[in-house]
Design a protein around this motif. Structure first.
Motif, PDB file in Angstrom:
ATOM      1  N   PHE A 446       0.816  -1.214   0.000  1.00 57.09           N
ATOM      2  CA  PHE A 446       0.000   0.000   0.000  1.00 57.09           C
ATOM      3  C   PHE A 446       0.853   1.268   0.000  1.00 57.09           C
ATOM      4  N   ASP A 447       1.912   1.285   0.816  1.00 57.89           N
ATOM      5  CA  ASP A 447       2.770   2.474   0.868  1.00 57.89           C
ATOM      6  C   ASP A 447       3.448   2.734  -0.470  1.00 57.89           C
ATOM      7  N   GLY A 448       3.872   1.652  -1.130  1.00 59.14           N
ATOM      8  CA  GLY A 448       4.460   1.811  -2.460  1.00 59.14           C
ATOM      9  C   GLY A 448       3.448   2.336  -3.461  1.00 59.14           C
ATOM     10  N   MET A 449       2.224   1.850  -3.354  1.00 57.89           N
ATOM     11  CA  MET A 449       1.149   2.330  -4.230  1.00 57.89           C
ATOM     12  C   MET A 449       0.914   3.819  -4.025  1.00 57.89           C
ATOM     13  N   LYS A 450       0.950   4.260  -2.755  1.00 55.32           N
ATOM     14  CA  LYS A 450       0.711   5.675  -2.467  1.00 55.32           C
ATOM     15  C   LYS A 450       1.770   6.560  -3.113  1.00 55.32           C
ATOM     16  N   LYS A 451       2.995   6.066  -3.156  1.00 57.29           N
ATOM     17  CA  LYS A 451       4.053   6.844  -3.817  1.00 57.29           C
ATOM     18  C   LYS A 451       3.755   7.001  -5.300  1.00 57.29           C
ATOM     19  N   GLY A 452       3.258   5.920  -5.913  1.00 55.41           N
ATOM     20  CA  GLY A 452       2.879   5.992  -7.323  1.00 55.41           C
ATOM     21  C   GLY A 452       1.712   6.933  -7.544  1.00 55.41           C
ATOM     22  N   ILE A 453       0.743   6.911  -6.630  1.00 55.22           N
ATOM     23  CA  ILE A 453      -0.414   7.807  -6.706  1.00 55.22           C
ATOM     24  C   ILE A 453       0.039   9.257  -6.577  1.00 55.22           C
ATOM     25  N   ASP A 454       0.944   9.503  -5.622  1.00 61.27           N
ATOM     26  CA  ASP A 454       1.458  10.862  -5.422  1.00 61.27           C
ATOM     27  C   ASP A 454       2.143  11.374  -6.682  1.00 61.27           C
ATOM     28  N   ALA A 455       2.964  10.518  -7.277  1.00 65.10           N
ATOM     29  CA  ALA A 455       3.697  10.915  -8.489  1.00 65.10           C
ATOM     30  C   ALA A 455       2.739  11.192  -9.638  1.00 65.10           C
ATOM     31  N   ALA A 456       1.687  10.357  -9.772  1.00 65.22           N
ATOM     32  CA  ALA A 456       0.711  10.542 -10.851  1.00 65.22           C
ATOM     33  C   ALA A 456      -0.076  11.837 -10.669  1.00 65.22           C
ATOM     34  N   ALA A 457      -0.431  12.148  -9.417  1.00 69.10           N
ATOM     35  CA  ALA A 457      -1.157  13.388  -9.145  1.00 69.10           C
ATOM     36  C   ALA A 457      -0.296  14.603  -9.476  1.00 69.10           C
ATOM     37  N   ASP A 458       0.979  14.561  -9.080  1.00 66.65           N
ATOM     38  CA  ASP A 458       1.896  15.662  -9.385  1.00 66.65           C
ATOM     39  C   ASP A 458       2.084  15.811 -10.889  1.00 66.65           C
ATOM     40  N   ALA A 459       2.163  14.679 -11.591  1.00 59.64           N
ATOM     41  CA  ALA A 459       2.323  14.719 -13.056  1.00 59.64           C
ATOM     42  C   ALA A 459       1.109  15.340 -13.714  1.00 59.64           C
ATOM     43  N   ALA A 460      -0.073  15.057 -13.178  1.00 59.75           N
ATOM     44  CA  ALA A 460      -1.297  15.626 -13.741  1.00 59.75           C
ATOM     45  C   ALA A 460      -1.313  17.143 -13.576  1.00 59.75           C
ATOM     46  N   ILE A 461      -0.857  17.619 -12.406  1.00 64.20           N
ATOM     47  CA  ILE A 461      -0.797  19.063 -12.176  1.00 64.20           C
ATOM     48  C   ILE A 461       0.188  19.711 -13.149  1.00 64.20           C
ATOM     49  N   GLU A 462       1.335  19.086 -13.311  1.00 68.87           N
ATOM     50  CA  GLU A 462       2.347  19.615 -14.236  1.00 68.87           C
ATOM     51  C   GLU A 462       1.812  19.642 -15.665  1.00 68.87           C
ATOM     52  N   LYS A 463       1.088  18.594 -16.043  1.00 67.77           N
ATOM     53  CA  LYS A 463       0.517  18.543 -17.387  1.00 67.77           C
ATOM     54  C   LYS A 463      -0.489  19.664 -17.587  1.00 67.77           C
ATOM     55  N   LYS A 464      -1.349  19.858 -16.576  1.00 71.35           N
ATOM     56  CA  LYS A 464      -2.335  20.933 -16.651  1.00 71.35           C
ATOM     57  C   LYS A 464      -1.663  22.278 -16.856  1.00 71.35           C
ATOM     58  N   GLU A 465      -0.628  22.535 -16.051  1.00 76.20           N
ATOM     59  CA  GLU A 465       0.084  23.812 -16.145  1.00 76.20           C
ATOM     60  C   GLU A 465       0.767  23.962 -17.500  1.00 76.20           C
ATOM     61  N   ARG A 466       1.297  22.840 -18.023  1.00 76.83           N
ATOM     62  CA  ARG A 466       1.973  22.863 -19.316  1.00 76.83           C
ATOM     63  C   ARG A 466       0.990  23.204 -20.444  1.00 76.83           C
ATOM     64  N   ILE A 467      -0.169  22.569 -20.421  1.00 73.27           N
ATOM     65  CA  ILE A 467      -1.158  22.797 -21.477  1.00 73.27           C
ATOM     66  C   ILE A 467      -1.755  24.192 -21.369  1.00 73.27           C
ATOM     67  N   VAL A 468      -2.015  24.650 -20.146  1.00 67.49           N
ATOM     68  CA  VAL A 468      -2.551  25.997 -19.952  1.00 67.49           C
ATOM     69  C   VAL A 468      -1.569  27.035 -20.492  1.00 67.49           C
ATOM     70  N   LYS A 469      -0.299  26.803 -20.232  1.00 66.10           N
ATOM     71  CA  LYS A 469       0.723  27.728 -20.722  1.00 66.10           C
ATOM     72  C   LYS A 469       0.761  27.755 -22.249  1.00 66.10           C
TER      73      LYS A 469
END
Length: 476
Positions: A446-469
Motif C-alpha cells: 500500500f505504501d508503495g502504491m501511495k508513492k505511485g499515486i502521489d507521483a501521478a497526481a503531481d504529473a497531472a498538475i504539471e501537465k495541466k500547467e503545461r497545457i494551460v501555458k
C-alpha cells in the motif's frame, strides 16, 4: 502558433493490454443464459487474461465463482422495480449518442418521461440548460454530483432512484435547500434504449416526491461503437442555495455535543447487497429503500420555526464507508474525539434491513445505511429529535463528542460496556459475495502504491500547467 499536440507526443507502443477491459458481469450472464459448459473455467480464463496475469490461479477461481454467483442472483430477481419494458432497439441500432434522427427522437422522449416541472426551463424545452428560480437572501451556491451505484446497471430504475436521493442528500446536509437536479447516463452499444427511460423514471420519481425538478442532462453510449455489451453508468448532479447562517460543515463538531442519527433504510448499497447476495427476502428489503425519509427529515429542520439548521454544528449522511468512516473523517476535520454506543446504533437500522445484514453477516457499521447524522449542542438535541419525529422519521442519540485525550481512541465504539477502537477498514464492509472474496485487508504494498499515486497526481498538475501555458501563449 504553438501546437497542443506534437507528433513526438504520440507513441503507439505506449498502449498495452491493461488499458482494455471487459465486463465480467455481462460475460458471466451470457454464459449462464446460454447454458455454456465449463462456465466457471471460461470466466476464470478471462479474468486471468484481462487482469494481465496479475492474479493467481486459486484467486482467479474464487473470483470467478463469486462473479457467477452474483450474476445468477441478478438474473433470478423479479418484480416491478427490478424489470422494465424493453423497446427492442439497442442504443447502437437507434443511433443514440450519434447526434442524428434517432438521437433527437430519444431526447424528445426523455422530456416526455420526465414531464413538465416547476423549473423555468427544463428537459421538455429541448434547450441546452435548465433554469430555476432561486430563493431570496441566499449567500452561497451549493453544487454536488453523485455517481450511480456501479452494480445497479441491470436495474436502471433503482439506479436512478438511489443516485437522485444521494445527490439531494449531499445538498441538504450542507444546510442548503436543493433547487434543481441534472443527470448524465451512458449505456453501452447493445443496451436497450429503454434503459434510459427506466433510469430517468427512477430519478423523476424522486424529483416528484421531493419537489426538486430534474431540469437537464446528457445521454451517450459508453465508448460509442467500440464497446459491446449492455453496461450502464451515469450520475446525478444537484444545485442548491444556502444562507451563510445555515451552512453546516464537518469541522464544526465541538466537545460536549451529542451525536444523533435517524433510522436508515439504505439505498444503492443495501439494494445491491440484497440482489447480488441472492437474499431470499431481497424484494422486501429493496422495497424498504424506496423512500425519501432522509430528505423529509432535513426539510423538517429547514422549515422549523426555530431554524434548527442554524444551531446544528454538523449534518452528514451515513453513506460511503458507513458510520465508522464518517466518524473518522469528522474526528480528523474537527480535531475531536467521537464516542458511539453500539446498542444505540442498532436502533438506527430499519428492522427488515438489519435482519438482512445479520443473516448475510454484513457489518452495518461499515456500509451505507442512508441515515442522517446530526451533531449538535445537548440543549437542542431533544427538540431536533422531536421535529424530525413529527415529520414521520425516527431519530436517536447514538453518541457524544469529547476533547481528544492521550491514550484514548479518537473514534470509539462502546460494546457491552467496553470501549473499542472504531475506525474504517481499507475497504467498506464487504456486502456481496465478490466483495467478500476480495476482502477488506490493506494490500502489503500500500505504501508503495501511495508513492505511485502521489507521483501521478503531481504529473497531472504539471501537465495541466503545461497545457494551460501553451494555450495562453498561442498567437493569432
Amino acid at each position: 502558433m504553438s501546437q497542443l499536440i506534437n507528433e513526438k507526443d504520440i507513441n503507439i507502443n505506449s498502449f498495452n493490454v491493461s488499458r482494455f477491459k471487459m465486463d465480467l458481469e455481462g460475460y458471466a450472464a451470457h454464459l449462464i443464459i446460454n447454458n455454456e459448459k465449463d462456465a466457471q473455467a471460461k470466466l476464470k480464463e478471462k479474468i486471468i487474461e484481462f487482469k494481465n496475469k496479475k492474479i493467481g490461479d486459486e484467486e482467479a477461481e474464487i473470483f470467478a465463482a463469486a462473479v457467477l454467483k452474483e450474476a445468477e442472483a441478478a438474473l433470478a430477481v423479479k418484480g416491478d422495480v427490478f424489470e422494465y419494458q424493453k423497446s427492442g432497439a439497442s442504443m447502437g441500432e437507434f443511433g443514440v449518442g450519434s447526434r442524428g434522427a434517432g438521437d433527437f427522437y430519444v431526447h424528445e422522449k426523455i422530456g416526455h418521461v420526465i414531464g413538465k416541472t416547476t423549473a423555468v426551463l427544463d428537459s421538455s424545452n429541448l434547450d441546452d440548460s435548465g433554469v430555476v428560480t432561486l430563493e431570496k437572501d441566499q449567500d452561497y451556491l451549493v453544487v454536488t454530483v453523485d455517481g450511480m451505484h456501479s452494480r445497479l446497471s441491470a436495474f436502471p430504475f433503482l439506479a436512478g432512484f438511489h443516485v437522485a436521493k444521494a445527490a439531494l442528500r449531499d445538498i441538504y446536509v450542507m444546510g442548503a435547500k436543493p433547487s434543481a437536479m441534472l443527470s448524465d447516463i451512458h449505456v453501452a452499444d447493445d443496451g436497450d434504449t429503454a434503459m434510459i427511460f427506466d433510469h430517468l423514471a427512477g430519478i423523476a420519481a424522486v424529483s416528484e416526491l421531493s419537489g426538486i425538478p430534474l431540469v437537464t442532462g446528457s445521454t451517450l453510449r459508453i465508448g460509442g461503437d467500440m464497446v459491446i455489451g449492455e453496461r450502464m453508468t451515469g450520475c446525478v448532479g444537484a444545485v442548491g442555495a444556502v444562507n451563510q447562517n445555515s451552512l453546516t460543515a464537518r469541522n464544526k463538531a465541538a466537545p460536549g455535543d451529542l451525536i444523533l442519527m435517524t433510522e436508515g433504510t439504505g439505498g444503492g448499497t443495501v439494494t445491491t447487497a440484497a440482489i447480488y447476495s441472492g437474499y431470499e427476502k431481497a424484494a422486501a428489503v429493496v422495497d424498504k429503500t424506496l423512500n425519501i425519509d432522509f430528505l423529509i427529515a432535513v426539510q423538517a429542520l429547514l422549515d422549523s420555526e426555530e431554524k434548527w439548521q442554524t444551531q446544528i454544528h454538523v449534518m452528514t449522511d451515513v453513506t460511503n464507508g458507513g458510520v465508522r468512516g464518517d466518524a473518522y473523517e469528522i474526528s480528523k476535520e474537527a480535531d475531536v474525539r467521537l464516542v458511539f454506543d453500539d446498542d444505540a446504533l442498532l436502533q438506527c437500522v430499519e428492522p427488515t434491513v438489519l435482519e438482512m445484514f445479520q443473516t448475510l453477516e454484513i457489518d452495518f457499521r461499515g456500509v451505507s445505511i442512508d441515515s442522517l447524522l446530526v451533531i449538535c449542542p445537548p440543549e437542542i438535541a431533544d427538540p431536533v429529535i422531536q421535529t424530525i419525529k413529527t415529520a414521520g422519521v425516527k431519530m436517536y442519540v447514538v453518541g457524544r463528542v469529547e476533547e481528544k485525550q492521550a491514550g484514548k481512541f479518537d473514534t470509539a465504539l462502546i460494546v457491552g460496556g467496553v470501549e473499542k477502537e472504531f475506525k474504517p477498514m481499507f475497504r467498506e464492509a464487504a456486502y456481496t459475495p465478490l466483495k467478500k472474496a476480495i476482502g477488506e485487508k490493506t494490500p502489503p504494498d500500500f505504501d508503495g502504491m501511495k508513492k505511485g499515486i502521489d507521483a501521478a497526481a503531481d504529473a497531472a498538475i504539471e501537465k495541466k500547467e503545461r497545457i494551460v501555458k501553451r494555450i495562453r501563449n498561442r498567437k493569432g
